[in-house]
Write a protein that holds these residues in place. Structure first.
Motif, PDB file in Angstrom:
ATOM      1  N   UNK A   8      -5.672  12.473  -3.187  1.00  0.00           N
ATOM      2  CA  UNK A   8      -7.097  12.291  -2.925  1.00  0.00           C
ATOM      3  C   UNK A   8      -7.292  11.999  -1.442  1.00  0.00           C
ATOM      4  N   UNK A   9      -8.485  12.306  -0.920  1.00  0.00           N
ATOM      5  CA  UNK A   9      -8.728  12.010   0.502  1.00  0.00           C
ATOM      6  C   UNK A   9      -8.627  10.507   0.765  1.00  0.00           C
ATOM      7  N   UNK A  10      -7.965  10.156   1.861  1.00  0.00           N
ATOM      8  CA  UNK A  10      -7.828   8.746   2.204  1.00  0.00           C
ATOM      9  C   UNK A  10      -9.000   8.332   3.095  1.00  0.00           C
ATOM     10  N   UNK A  11      -9.279   7.035   3.102  1.00  0.00           N
ATOM     11  CA  UNK A  11     -10.304   6.540   3.996  1.00  0.00           C
ATOM     12  C   UNK A  11      -9.629   5.970   5.241  1.00  0.00           C
ATOM     13  N   UNK A  12     -10.404   5.812   6.292  1.00  0.00           N
ATOM     14  CA  UNK A  12      -9.855   5.276   7.533  1.00  0.00           C
ATOM     15  C   UNK A  12     -10.220   3.801   7.646  1.00  0.00           C
ATOM     16  N   UNK A  13      -9.207   2.980   7.844  1.00  0.00           N
ATOM     17  CA  UNK A  13      -9.418   1.540   8.035  1.00  0.00           C
ATOM     18  C   UNK A  13      -9.150   1.213   9.484  1.00  0.00           C
ATOM     19  N   UNK A  14      -9.851   0.233   9.999  1.00  0.00           N
ATOM     20  CA  UNK A  14      -9.562  -0.182  11.361  1.00  0.00           C
ATOM     21  C   UNK A  14      -8.830  -1.517  11.344  1.00  0.00           C
ATOM     22  N   UNK A  15      -7.675  -1.531  11.954  1.00  0.00           N
ATOM     23  CA  UNK A  15      -6.830  -2.730  11.998  1.00  0.00           C
ATOM     24  C   UNK A  15      -6.457  -2.962  13.444  1.00  0.00           C
ATOM     25  N   UNK A  16      -6.865  -4.073  13.994  1.00  0.00           N
ATOM     26  CA  UNK A  16      -6.591  -4.321  15.410  1.00  0.00           C
ATOM     27  C   UNK A  16      -6.994  -3.130  16.268  1.00  0.00           C
ATOM     28  N   UNK A  17      -8.142  -2.581  15.970  1.00  0.00           N
ATOM     29  CA  UNK A  17      -8.697  -1.444  16.716  1.00  0.00           C
ATOM     30  C   UNK A  17      -7.874  -0.170  16.593  1.00  0.00           C
ATOM     31  N   UNK A  18      -6.951  -0.155  15.646  1.00  0.00           N
ATOM     32  CA  UNK A  18      -6.194   1.063  15.396  1.00  0.00           C
ATOM     33  C   UNK A  18      -6.626   1.593  14.036  1.00  0.00           C
ATOM     34  N   UNK A  19      -6.886   2.889  13.976  1.00  0.00           N
ATOM     35  CA  UNK A  19      -7.309   3.458  12.705  1.00  0.00           C
ATOM     36  C   UNK A  19      -6.099   3.835  11.869  1.00  0.00           C
ATOM     37  N   UNK A  20      -6.088   3.358  10.642  1.00  0.00           N
ATOM     38  CA  UNK A  20      -4.999   3.722   9.743  1.00  0.00           C
ATOM     39  C   UNK A  20      -5.592   4.327   8.478  1.00  0.00           C
ATOM     40  N   UNK A  21      -4.813   5.115   7.785  1.00  0.00           N
ATOM     41  CA  UNK A  21      -5.308   5.801   6.591  1.00  0.00           C
ATOM     42  C   UNK A  21      -4.921   5.024   5.352  1.00  0.00           C
ATOM     43  N   UNK A  22      -5.893   4.887   4.470  1.00  0.00           N
ATOM     44  CA  UNK A  22      -5.698   4.064   3.290  1.00  0.00           C
ATOM     45  C   UNK A  22      -6.233   4.807   2.069  1.00  0.00           C
ATOM     46  N   UNK A  23      -5.467   4.773   0.980  1.00  0.00           N
ATOM     47  CA  UNK A  23      -5.926   5.418  -0.247  1.00  0.00           C
ATOM     48  C   UNK A  23      -6.542   4.357  -1.160  1.00  0.00           C
ATOM     49  N   UNK A  24      -7.782   4.582  -1.551  1.00  0.00           N
ATOM     50  CA  UNK A  24      -8.470   3.609  -2.399  1.00  0.00           C
ATOM     51  C   UNK A  24      -7.963   3.663  -3.833  1.00  0.00           C
ATOM     52  N   UNK A  25      -7.421   4.793  -4.248  1.00  0.00           N
ATOM     53  CA  UNK A  25      -6.950   4.912  -5.637  1.00  0.00           C
ATOM     54  C   UNK A  25      -5.654   4.154  -5.860  1.00  0.00           C
ATOM     55  N   UNK A  26      -4.659   4.377  -4.998  1.00  0.00           N
ATOM     56  CA  UNK A  26      -3.362   3.741  -5.230  1.00  0.00           C
ATOM     57  C   UNK A  26      -3.099   2.604  -4.257  1.00  0.00           C
ATOM     58  N   UNK A  27      -4.017   2.382  -3.308  1.00  0.00           N
ATOM     59  CA  UNK A  27      -3.907   1.291  -2.326  1.00  0.00           C
ATOM     60  C   UNK A  27      -2.737   1.472  -1.361  1.00  0.00           C
ATOM     61  N   UNK A  28      -2.277   2.689  -1.233  1.00  0.00           N
ATOM     62  CA  UNK A  28      -1.195   2.955  -0.289  1.00  0.00           C
ATOM     63  C   UNK A  28      -1.736   3.072   1.129  1.00  0.00           C
ATOM     64  N   UNK A  29      -0.820   2.997   2.107  1.00  0.00           N
ATOM     65  CA  UNK A  29      -1.207   3.070   3.515  1.00  0.00           C
ATOM     66  C   UNK A  29      -0.310   4.054   4.252  1.00  0.00           C
ATOM     67  N   UNK A  30      -0.936   4.930   5.019  1.00  0.00           N
ATOM     68  CA  UNK A  30      -0.192   5.882   5.841  1.00  0.00           C
ATOM     69  C   UNK A  30      -0.343   5.479   7.297  1.00  0.00           C
ATOM     70  N   UNK A  31       0.786   5.304   7.978  1.00  0.00           N
ATOM     71  CA  UNK A  31       0.768   5.007   9.410  1.00  0.00           C
ATOM     72  C   UNK A  31       1.416   6.187  10.111  1.00  0.00           C
ATOM     73  N   UNK A  32       0.644   6.902  10.907  1.00  0.00           N
ATOM     74  CA  UNK A  32       1.292   8.022  11.587  1.00  0.00           C
ATOM     75  C   UNK A  32       1.869   7.562  12.921  1.00  0.00           C
ATOM     76  N   UNK A  33       2.638   8.451  13.539  1.00  0.00           N
ATOM     77  CA  UNK A  33       3.373   8.079  14.745  1.00  0.00           C
ATOM     78  C   UNK A  33       2.432   7.568  15.834  1.00  0.00           C
ATOM     79  N   UNK A  34       1.297   8.220  16.003  1.00  0.00           N
ATOM     80  CA  UNK A  34       0.349   7.812  17.032  1.00  0.00           C
ATOM     81  C   UNK A  34      -0.237   6.441  16.743  1.00  0.00           C
TER      82      UNK A  34
END
Ligand SMILES: [Zn+2]
Ligand SMILES: [Zn+2]
Length: 140
Positions: A8-34
């Motif tokens: 499913x499409x992930x939402x973007x969360x802001x953490x310490x001014x860095x945007x990270x991707x978060x899945x609302x369904x499974x609560x997982x978090x994707x951190x890309x290299x950037x």
């Protein structure tokens, strides 16, 4: 970007001014290299952070595909006791944390919450120190 677990499409969360991707369904978090580079405030640390983990070898946990390149990710152990099993893209696109995994890594045992960047930096520093101390070149 779609969640590697539920697709499913992930939402973007802001953490310490860095945007990270978060899945609302499974609560997982994707951190890309950037995003890792931004959290750690420099490119070398981000890159080193991504490559610091050791492969966990064959495990029962289902394989996930990198949301960027769609290739199967590798299971790696994130330092800790017990180690946390996370997914890493073999092409270093980023890291996938299942629900709670990032918390286990970034929240100190006391449960006190610090900044994500600070905690990642702490973890990162310890990890690298350990690597350096254990390498044969430095045991004089
Ligand atoms: Zn999901
Ligand atoms: Zn990838």
């Amino acid at each position: 970007m779609n969640c590697p677990v539920c697709k499913e499409p992930m939402i973007v969360l802001e953490l310490d001014q860095v945007e990270i991707d978060h899945c609302l369904s499974c609560k997982g978090i994707w951190l890309d290299a950037g995003e890792l580079e931004l959290l750690l405030k420099d490119a070398d640390s981000g890159k080193a952070f991504l490559t610091a983990f050791k492969s966990a070898g064959p495990v029962a946990e289902k394989q996930r595909r990198c949301p960027i390149c769609r290739k199967k990710m590798e299971k790696v152990n994130f330092a800790g006791d017990p180690p946390v099993l996370i997914d890493r893209c073999r092409r270093e696109h980023g890291l996938w944390f299942d629900e709670g995994e990032l918390n286990r890594i970034i929240l100190p045992a006391s449960g006190e919450r610090g900044s994500v960047a600070g905690l990642l930096k702490d973890m990162f520093g310890k990890n690298i120190d350990g690597e350096i101390r254990n390498s044969p070149e430095n045991t004089e």
